[in-house]
Structures are given as structure tokens and as C-alpha cells.
Design an enzyme around this catalytic site. Structure first.
Site, PDB file in Angstrom:
ATOM      1  N   ASP A   2      26.538  43.505  52.279  1.00  0.00           N
ATOM      2  CA  ASP A   2      25.571  42.385  52.410  1.00  0.00           C
ATOM      3  C   ASP A   2      24.405  42.665  51.803  1.00  0.00           C
ATOM      4  O   ASP A   2      23.336  42.262  52.380  1.00  0.00           O
ATOM      5  CB  ASP A   2      25.468  42.358  54.171  1.00  0.00           C
ATOM      6  CG  ASP A   2      24.903  40.971  54.389  1.00  0.00           C
ATOM      7  OD1 ASP A   2      25.060  40.103  53.760  1.00  0.00           O
ATOM      8  OD2 ASP A   2      24.340  40.876  55.540  1.00  0.00           O
ATOM      9  N   LYS A  46      13.545  47.400  65.374  1.00  0.00           N
ATOM     10  CA  LYS A  46      14.406  46.233  65.555  1.00  0.00           C
ATOM     11  C   LYS A  46      15.050  46.445  67.137  1.00  0.00           C
ATOM     12  O   LYS A  46      15.409  47.306  67.481  1.00  0.00           O
ATOM     13  CB  LYS A  46      15.753  46.442  64.807  1.00  0.00           C
ATOM     14  CG  LYS A  46      15.700  45.578  63.351  1.00  0.00           C
ATOM     15  CD  LYS A  46      16.770  46.289  62.619  1.00  0.00           C
ATOM     16  CE  LYS A  46      17.299  45.036  61.692  1.00  0.00           C
ATOM     17  NZ  LYS A  46      18.536  45.496  61.029  1.00  0.00           N
ATOM     18  N   LEU A  84       7.495  40.375  64.171  1.00  0.00           N
ATOM     19  CA  LEU A  84       7.447  40.060  62.574  1.00  0.00           C
ATOM     20  C   LEU A  84       8.552  38.852  62.439  1.00  0.00           C
ATOM     21  O   LEU A  84       8.376  38.311  61.314  1.00  0.00           O
ATOM     22  CB  LEU A  84       7.942  41.320  62.009  1.00  0.00           C
ATOM     23  CG  LEU A  84       6.652  42.560  62.100  1.00  0.00           C
ATOM     24  CD1 LEU A  84       7.287  43.677  61.445  1.00  0.00           C
ATOM     25  CD2 LEU A  84       5.495  41.925  61.609  1.00  0.00           C
ATOM     26  N   GLY A  85       9.574  38.856  62.819  1.00  0.00           N
ATOM     27  CA  GLY A  85      10.737  37.829  62.912  1.00  0.00           C
ATOM     28  C   GLY A  85      12.113  38.029  63.871  1.00  0.00           C
ATOM     29  O   GLY A  85      11.811  38.852  64.771  1.00  0.00           O
ATOM     30  N   GLY A  98      18.304  40.747  66.455  1.00  0.00           N
ATOM     31  CA  GLY A  98      17.619  40.723  67.551  1.00  0.00           C
ATOM     32  C   GLY A  98      16.143  40.278  67.019  1.00  0.00           C
ATOM     33  O   GLY A  98      15.842  39.878  66.107  1.00  0.00           O
ATOM     34  N   SER A  99      15.108  40.785  67.781  1.00  0.00           N
ATOM     35  CA  SER A  99      13.860  40.690  67.073  1.00  0.00           C
ATOM     36  C   SER A  99      13.079  41.834  66.707  1.00  0.00           C
ATOM     37  O   SER A  99      13.721  42.763  66.803  1.00  0.00           O
ATOM     38  CB  SER A  99      12.829  40.196  68.153  1.00  0.00           C
ATOM     39  OG  SER A  99      13.161  38.990  68.896  1.00  0.00           O
ATOM     40  N   GLY A 111      16.278  37.850  64.024  1.00  0.00           N
ATOM     41  CA  GLY A 111      17.740  37.811  63.229  1.00  0.00           C
ATOM     42  C   GLY A 111      18.718  37.724  64.300  1.00  0.00           C
ATOM     43  O   GLY A 111      18.374  37.739  65.490  1.00  0.00           O
TER      44      GLY A 111
END
Length: 682
Positions: free
Chosen positions: A491, A394, A372-373, A378-379, A375
């Protein structure tokens, strides 16, 4: 672990090359020592050992001089260096040599090493070997990777080279040593003449010496005002003319280096001379100087100083090794205890722990199709359990900068949080090197994928946007006021707000969150985490954070929802502005309608204006003037509640933030970009 290899491994990190310690036979073994811990411990050990050995060397001979050639370096593990170690360490093993001159070679071709050692003629064989042995230790310590090196003690000289040096007169490098000398009081003005006459006579004697005296001469001269005692010596491999030439050049150095001083040495590879105002040579080879000398020559009668030095060096090394073992044991024990505590904390939530094989099957072995993405953590992968439940996983990458602390932080925090506007952690996996976090799947990804996308933004009418604004406020209020602990997210941004299939917002990513006690209101940190554009000024500039830091981030999000653009810098006519300065300018000029996203054709203008007002209240520069999240919810729910007039917001310029923080604190940020997961480092 071989200590020599260990010291070599860390010597490049030390301020000098003196971390090469000749302790080849010392072994340190710790099979389970982690590499990071061993490097730190070995660095500390090497630095400590270097310092102690330097102290020991200082006790050995205060007048040691050396020169490490700059003609080129060799590898410490190479054949040349091994030949050097073997050769110089075995120079004195031949006890048949009793005339104070050693000359050996080892190796072939480019790895061939030549070495010579020369003692003062008046030394006994035993004392000569002691001096050379100590010189071996120190020369290898001083010149660990050079092709050539030479070291002069008061009573012996040691030299190695890759060039042929036997029978070759060499004057360079030359060293001068004044030995703490005092200038001669010479009313008659005869000192220079008396010295020159004495040295010239001894030069002739040394050069013409028979094989019994081995190119060595001593003598003295006197006047009513001073006495001079001198010693001149060449290496025995020189012929008469070469010895005479070398000593002549050494004598010629005196007027420029030493003047009318008593207590002088001139040292070269092939010859040396020394003169004093006391009788320093003879059967005991060194007598103590008279009290008038500023820095007395060390008494070395019968090798007592050499013996003491050996004891000091051995004791130093043994003590250092024992200290390293003790520190290693303490470190490993504390690390084991700390890891046990951390694992126990995580095991307290073991009902949430998944088997790695189960997650691997759910994500089809983390296939790219399910990705999905990507960051900083990690992935992120989409998956589905056998019962049909969809999940988002994650997976901590090996090179991730977030690491175990953030992984543990998220597990322990999110597992205790239950709110409809917080993303739900389903479980985790902690197996070997794998670190996995399993969440409920959010079909509509994150808020930034909609609000900052020109086409997807069309699907966010004001009713949906207002629902998102309200939902985020409820989630923050729960974190600040209603949960078991007071939690500062630190954040909050559009990419950390996920949307379910009904577009309900859920705050995510608690890896950087900080937990407060309920009566705690603020704290400081040297590690700044967050995202430019969303960070409160007091946090970005000084590390002060509180619930009002999250309120600032929320205010930025509200203005972004109304305007449909990021809080970054953009061209507005002839000016370059960020969203906050643009909003403040229009508010003061009475044109807040200019802030409304042009795609919002239907919606309550009063409600939109009220959100702009609340957003500006949240981003005020003064933290005391910002409302709490409980107050924000009251403002959103009650149109009859009067709102105060906002003051100037904080316009965070990137350059000013960076320059202030880089000077004295650790600062990590993520970029305010469209991403499924939050980029890193922050």
C-alpha cells in the site's frame, strides 16, 4: 443460556422458521463464551438440530399435513405465544378425558388462545394421548409465530387459534392427501356410484351419532372388482346439521381432487374423511396395507411407532446438545491457545510496550487539540513524553475494520525494521480494549499534504523532490532485499510517506504488509488491499503480488512527484485521462516536458527527464519488464547507465477493476485522497 432463547436468536438467519425447538427445560451455560463465537456455534447447532429433528419427524408419520395461518404473526416471547405453549402442551394432562376430544382455552382478551384436539374414535385413550402429544411437538415446531395453526396426523388432529373455534363449523383450510393411492380398475364403471352411496350413508350415520359414538362412522362396500373401506368423523361440538354440511362439502371435493383413486383423505378443521382398499380401522386402529399399495400406511399398532418416535426425538436432542458442548469446548480451547500464541509473539517485543496512562498523559487524554488526523485505523494524536520527546499516537477505534491482525502485524514487522527511510515505531499499548501504536513524530506530516497542495507544492523544489524520490527507493530496497525478511508493503502511496523536519521521506503504515522468505518471489491472495491508482494490475485483477507490485506503486509516486498531480482522472483538453495514460501519450509524442510541474522553475532537466523515464519503466504492464528497486537506485545514481525503452503502462480503469474483482474475491481499497493516515477499508 436458555436453549429456546438461543434457537430464537439464530432462527432468523436460517432458511426456514423451523429452528424453534421445544426444549424449554434444556440449559446450556458457558459464562466466558464470546458473543461472536456463541452465535456461530448456536447457528451450527440449531441447523444441525433442525435437520435431525426433521428426520425424526419424518419417522413419526409420513402423511402429516399442516397449515400455519397467514393472518398475522406474534412475538415468540409475547404473552400470546406463552399461552399457546402452555395450552397445547397441557392438552392431554387431563386423564379423565377418555373420549378423544380435547377443548381448552387460556389467556384473556387479545392474548386468549383456544385449542382443540380430536382423535379417531377407535383409538384407545393411551394411544390418543400419545398421538396428540406428538402433534403438539410438531405443530409448535411448524408454526412458531403464527396466531393460528392446524396439524393432521393419520389418527389425530390438533388446532389452536385466537378466534373462537368451539362449536363453530369451519371448512377452511382444506387439505387433500392421496396416500400414494392407485387408480381403481373398474370395467363395470360403478366405482363412483358405489363410493358415493357408501360415503352418503356414513355421513348420515356420523352426523346423527349419539354421544357414545361422538360423530364417527365407519363402513365398507364391495364389488367384483374392488373393495372400499371408509371412515368419516366430525368434531363432537357440532350439531347434526353442521356435521352433515361439513362432510357434504368434503365429499364434494373428491371428484376434483382425487378421481377414481383408492387411498384418499380430505381434511378440514371440523371434519375429515378417509377411504382405502383395505380394512384400516378397528381395535388396533391401523392395519398394514396390502403389498399392492405404492406407499403403505405406517403400522401403528399398540403405539409402537409413537414410542419409537419419542425415543428418536429425545436421542436426537440429547446427542445434539452433547455435540454442541464438545464443539464449544474445542473452539474455546483452540481460541485460547491461538490468543496465547499471539500474545506471546507480541510479548517478545514487550520492551516496546507503554503503559496506557503514560500515553494518556502525553496526549492530554487524547484531546481534540492534539488530534492530527483520522483514518481507517482510528485517530492520530500528537503527544509529548515527560522527557520532551514528541510522539504520534495511532489509536484503534472501536469500529475500526483493521483490527487486531493489522495491529499485531505492524508491531512485529516495524519493530524489526531499522532504516532511516522507514518510520520508527517507538512502542505500543495493548491494554483492555485499547490498541495504540506510538511513532516518532513527523513534523511535516505526509507527502500528499505537500505535493498535491497548490501552495505547499511551491516549497518542494526539484532538489527536495529528488531527495524524496531517492529516499523512498532506498527504503523499498531495504524492505525487498536488505532486511531480515523480504517484505512487500502492498500500500505504498503519497499519504503513507511521512516527512521529517528536514523533508526526509519515511515509509509508514505496515498494517497490510506481507512477509516473504528471502527465496520467495511472489504470492497470491483473495483479500486485495491497497489504493486505486497505485495498485499494480496483476494484483488488482488477480491477487498476484510480488516486489514488482511495490515497484509499480513507486513508479506512480515518481510520476506524481514530477507532475505535481494525482494519478486519477482529469480533463486534458477534450480527453479524460489518468496520469499514466497522460504520461505515456506525451512520451510517445516526444513531449515529456509537458509533464513537468509548472512550479518547478529551477532544476536539472536531464535529471527530471530521467525520472520520467524511470517512472514509466516501473509502471509497465508486464511485471518481468519492470526493474527491481536495486536497479532503480542504480539508474538514479548513474547517469551513464543506459535505460531501456519503456513499454505501454497499465491503464487501470476503475470500472473494469471493480467488475472483475467483485465477482470472485474480497476487495478492499482506500481512496487516493489527502489524509494524515490511510483511509479504510482497503
Amino acid at each position: 443460556m436458555d436453549l429456546q432463547v438461543a434457537t430464537q436468536a439464530v432462527s432468523s438467519s436460517l432458511p426456514s422458521k423451523e429452528c424453534y425447538i421445544i426444549t424449554k427445560n434444556t440449559q446450556i451455560t458457558e459464562g466466558k463464551m464470546r458473543m461472536g463465537a456463541s452465535r456461530i456455534l448456536l447457528f451450527l447447532f440449531c441447523a444441525m438440530l433442525t435437520h435431525l429433528v426433521k428426520l425424526a419427524l419424518a419417522q413419526r408419520d409420513p402423511y402429516v399435513l399442516y397449515d400455519c395461518s397467514n393472518t398475522g404473526n406474534v412475538s415468540r416471547n409475547g404473552a400470546y405465544r406463552k399461552n399457546v405453549d402452555t395450552l397445547v402442551s397441557s392438552l392431554t394432562s387431563n386423564t379423565q378425558i377418555d373420549y378423544g376430544f380435547y377443548n381448552f382455552s387460556a389467556g384473556e382478551n387479545s392474548d386468549r388462545v383456544n385449542a382443540v384436539a380430536l382423535c379417531r374414535e377407535d383409538l384407545t385413550p393411551t394411544n390418543c394421548r400419545r398421538c396428540v402429544n406428538l402433534a403438539v411437538f410438531e405443530l409448535l415446531f411448524r408454526c412458531p409465530t403464527q396466531k393460528e395453526g392446524i396439524l393432521w396426523y393419520m389418527n389425530c388432529t390438533l388446532r389452536f387459534s385466537n378466534n373462537s373455534i368451539f362449536g363453530v363449523m369451519q371448512f377452511e383450510p382444506v387439505q387433500h392427501d392421496l396416500l400414494g393411492a392407485v387408480n381403481v380398475t373398474d370395467p363395470s364403471g360403478t366405482f363412483d356410484q358405489v363410493l358415493e352411496t357408501l360415503l352418503d350413508r356414513l355421513r348420515s350415520e356420523a352426523a346423527a351419532s349419539t354421544s357414545t359414538l361422538r360423530k364417527f362412522a365407519t363402513g365398507s362396500a364391495s364389488s367384483p372388482h374392488f373393495d372400499i373401506y371408509a371412515l368419516l368423523q366430525c368434531t363432537p361440538d357440532l350439531n347434526q346439521q353442521e356435521c352433515s354440511d361439513c362432510l357434504n362439502q368434503s365429499i364434494a371435493e373428491i371428484p376434483t381432487c382425487c378421481g377414481s383413486a383408492l387411498g384418499v383423505r380430505v381434511l378440514t378443521p371440523s371434519c375429515n374423511l378417509r377411504y382405502e382398499n383395505y380394512h384400516f380401522y378397528g381395535s388396533t386402529y391401523e392395519a398394514p396395507p396390502p403389498p399392492s399399495s405404492t406407499l403403505p400406511s405406517p403400522a401403528e399398532g399398540k403405539g409402537s411407532n409413537s414410542s419409537r418416535t419419542i425415543i428418536i426425538v429425545v436421542a436426537t436432542i440429547v446427542s445434539a446438545v452433547l455435540m454442541l458442548c464438545i464443539y464449544t469446548s474445542i473452539y474455546l480451547r483452540r481460541r485460547k491457545q491461538r490468543k496465547k500464541v499471539e500474545m506471546n509473539e507480541i510479548k517478545s517485543t514487550e520492551s516496546l510496550q507503554f503503559d496506557f496512562s503514560m500515553i494518556r498523559v502525553a496526549t492530554d487524554n487524547f484531546s481534540d487539540v492534539n488530534k492530527l488526523g483520522q483514518g481507517g485505523f482510528g485517530s492520530v494524536y500528537k503527544g509529548k513524553f515527560s522527557n520532551g520527546q514528541e510522539i504520534a499516537v495511532k489509536r484503534l477505534s472501536r469500529g475500526s475494520q483493521q483490527g487486531d491482525q493489522e495491529f499485531k502485524n505492524e508491531i512485529l514487522l516495524v519493530a524489526k525494521l531499522q532504516h532511516r527511510n522507514l518510520v520508527r515505531l517507538l512502542g505500543f499499548c495493548f491494554e483492555g480494549n485499547e490498541r495504540l501504536l506510538v511513532y516518532e513524530l513527523m513534523p511535516n506530516a505526509s507527502l500528499d499534504c505537500f505535493i498535491f497542495d497548490p501552495s505547499k507544492r511551491l516549497h518542494l523544489d526539484w532538489k527536495i523532490r529528488y531527495k524524496i524520490i531517492m529516499g523512498i527507493a532506498r527504503g523499498l530496497q531495504y524492505l525487498h532485499e536488505d532486511s531480515q525478511f523480504r517484505i512487500i508493503h502492498r500500500d505504498l502511496k503519497a499519504s503513507n510517506v511521512l516527512l521529517d523536519k528536514e523533508m526526509n521521506p519515511k515509509i509508514s503504515d505496515f498494517g497490510m504488509a506481507r512477509l516473504f522468505t528471502l527465496d520467495q518471489t511472489q504470492a497470491n491472495t483473495r483479500r486485495i488491499v491497497g489504493t486505486y491508482g497505485y495498485m499494480a494490475p496483476e494484483y488488482a485483477m488477480h491477487g498476484h503480488f510480488s516486489v514488482k507490485s511495490d515497484v509499480f506503486s513507486y513508479g506512480v509516486l515518481v510520476l506524481e512527484m514530477v507532475c505535481g498531480r494525482k494519478n486519477n482522472y482529469f480533463q486534458n483538453g477534450e480527453n479524460i485521462e489518468n496520469l499514466l495514460s497522460h504520461a505515456w501519450k506525451n512520451w510517445r509524442e516526444g513531449t515529456p516536458s509537458n509533464l513537468i510541474d509548472s512550479t518547478l522553475r529551477i532544476g536539472s532537466t536531464t535529471e527530471i527527464m530521467r525520472c520520467i523515464h524511470i517512472g514509466l519503466l516501473c509502471v509497465q504492464e508486464n511485471t518481468a519488464e519492470r526493474p527491481t528497486m536495486a536497479s532503480v537506485l542504480l539508474m538514479l545514481n548513474s547517469y551513464s547507465m543506459a535505460l531501456s525503452i519503456p513499454s505501454r503502462p497499465a491503464f487501470l480503469m476503475h470500472s473494469s477493476v471493480e467488475s472483475d474483482i467483485s465477482s470472485n474475491r474480497s476487495f478492499q481499497t482506500s481512496q487516493n485522497e489527502v489524509s494524515m493516515t490511510d483511509p479504510y477499508p482497503r
